[in-house]
Design an enzyme around this catalytic site. Structure first.
Site, short mmCIF file in Angstrom:
data_model
loop_
_atom_site.label_atom_id
_atom_site.label_comp_id
_atom_site.label_asym_id
_atom_site.label_seq_id
_atom_site.Cartn_x
_atom_site.Cartn_y
_atom_site.Cartn_z
N SER A 104 0.68 -1.37 -0.55
CA SER A 104 -0.24 0.43 -0.07
C SER A 104 0.83 0.93 -0.37
CB SER A 104 -1.01 0.07 0.90
OG SER A 104 -2.07 0.94 1.27
N ASP A 245 -2.37 6.44 -3.31
CA ASP A 245 -0.78 5.15 -2.90
C ASP A 245 -1.20 4.52 -3.45
OD1 ASP A 245 -3.06 3.76 -2.25
OD2 ASP A 245 -2.61 3.25 -0.34
N ASP A 247 -1.40 1.37 -3.85
CA ASP A 247 -1.86 0.71 -4.31
C ASP A 247 -2.96 0.59 -4.52
OD1 ASP A 247 -2.92 0.41 -1.91
OD2 ASP A 247 -3.64 -1.52 -1.31
N ASP A 249 -5.91 2.29 -3.14
CA ASP A 249 -6.91 1.79 -2.79
C ASP A 249 -7.85 2.97 -1.49
OD1 ASP A 249 -5.42 1.68 -0.52
OD2 ASP A 249 -6.28 -0.37 -0.29
#
Length: 448
Positions: A104, A245, A247, A249
């Site tokens: 992440s 960010d 990833d 999400d």
């Protein structure tokens, strides 16, 4: 709940090539999760795997593939793709399991493994504990026969599929023409899909953080460093900035003046708009204990509630499902809009904010300050070991702080689920008192 050996608040996470983020652990995850999700019927079983742009993804992915194929599961590889896209594709491809390889918003040196069930939702604590139990069994247990080994294919159109899904969440009678948008993809999983989706919806797109090299993910860019996006917005006189960010999400937005808008304000924008349209479900919003008291007061003024959960988007999602809510999230920018997605999706959340901008004809600067945040202070204290939160002196410092705030604020002290940190947060109408309370608890934790 039993103590978990591998899984934290968001999957398994750690520094690449150090326990638990090693090729061996990834192999064990593949073996264990494959066994758990392989039902007894005769059909072929399927797992889909996506990843972000970290160098260590090249090590983790093949190890997972080896584990899954050795217990007879077929594998489909997406390559770089946002976490929410993997959740969606798990469901749309009727897979038995979805896997995202990502840490992440963390530095490139870390990596992680997140798992999604066939419904596209993150696994429950109980399922993770079952996987852990299977991981510690012998590697020879339950292997497939040579003829039953899994097959592996790469899915070349995964990114295009996700772009179409994302575009379909935007109001059909609207487009983004006339808007100049800065999008910062953090050199991460959305580096292709996010600029493409915005461009195809009609925007003029200025993209940064779209040159991943395996080691630059989240480096001085993305939602953890919104100053890069804000600078670009001012430079190009853009209408809005969006920073995702690693990833994708979560997101942070900034207005046309470069002023950053956090997840709490974004939730207030979206919830307020849906409430006005009569499409907000559950009578309010679900957020974590870290969300600002100002958000709670703002929602209350609209006749809406704010329900709080433990930190972690899986707990937010769990409460949303139980209570029938369709808006939830975290102050950090993890926004879950369950009408569209089963997990946080930064790009879809950004599109909903853009839709409000277009529908109201108001600039982002007029929308971005939905409420005056209550002064809030967060400090992180690194600790070497032990359990500082169980110390009598720390408990006394917290109790003393609460009595000083006397109902006109909140204190949240918790251990991070992903790093050896104690997070100390206090908020209240008197900033000097908030500072004093946090300082006192920080000292108590450091003294343990």
């Amino acid at each position: 709940m039993s103590k978990r050996a591998y899984f934290g608040t968001d999957g398994i996470r750690g520094q690449a090539n150090k326990h638990p983020m090693t090729a061996e652990v990834a192999l064990r995850v593949g073996l264990a999760a494959g066994k758990l999700f392989r039902s007894q019927d005769d059909r072929r079983h399927l797992v889909v795997i996506g990843k972000d742009t970290r160098l260590s993804g090249y090590m983790i992915e093949p190890a997972l593939v080896a584990g899954f194929t050795s217990v007879g599961m077929d594998v489909r590889l997406f390559g770089p793709l946002p976490t929410p896209a993997v959740a969606m594709m798990t469901r749309s491809m009727r897979a038995d399991l979805g896997v995202m390889i990502s840490a992440s918003h963390n530095d490139f040196a870390d990596n992680g493994i997140k798992l999604f069930g066939p419904d596209g939702y993150k696994l429950s604590d109980e399922q993770e504990l079952k996987i852990e139990a299977l991981m510690d069994e012998g590697l020879q247990e339950g292997l497939a026969s040579p003829r039953e080994l899994g097959r592996v294919k790469r899915i070349d159109d995964a990114q295009a599929r996700y772009v179409e899904i994302v575009k379909a969440t935007f109001p059909r009678h609207r487009n983004l023409s006339g808007l100049r948008i800065v999008i910062d993809c953090a050199h991460g999983a959305a580096y292709k899909v996010a600029p493409t989706a915005l461009y195809e919806l009609g925007a003029e797109v200025i993209a940064l953080g779209v040159d991943p090299d395996g080691t630059n993910i989240n480096e001085e860019c993305g939602s953890t460093h919104p100053e890069a996006m804000a600078k670009m917005v001012r430079e190009y006189r853009a209408d809005i900035g969006i920073a995702l960010d690693g990833d994708a999400d979560r997101l942070v937005i900034c207005d046309e003046k470069g002023v950053v808008v956090d997840g709490d304000q974004i939730m207030a924008i979206i919830a307020g708009s849906l409430a006005k349209a009569g499409t907000l479900k559950g009578g309010g919003v679900v957020a974590t204990v870290m969300s600002n008291l100002g958000l709670e007061r703002q929602l209350n003024s609209l006749g809406l509630t704010l329900e709080r959960t433990a930190v972690g988007d899986r707990y937010v999602m769990q409460r949303m499902r139980e209570g029938g809510f369709n808006v939830g999230g975290e102050q950090s920018g993890h926004l879950i809009l369950s009408d569209f997605s089963t997990t946080g999706d930064g790009l879809i959340a950004a599109l909903q904010v853009l839709a409000v901008m277009i529908e109201t004809g108001r600039p982002m600067s007029a929308l971005g300050r939905q409420f005056e945040p209550v002064p809030q202070l967060l400090e992180n204290v690194r600790f070497a070991g032990g359990k500082p939160l169980e110390a009598k002196t720390v408990k006394e410092a917290i109790a003393d702080g609460e009595s000083q705030l006397n109902g006109a604020g909140r204190i949240v002290v918790r251990a991070s689920g992903t790093e050896p940190l104690i997070r100390i947060m206090a908020e209240g109408d008197d900033p000097a008192l908030v500072k004093k309370v946090v300082k006192s608890i920080v000292s108590a934790v450091k003294a343990v």
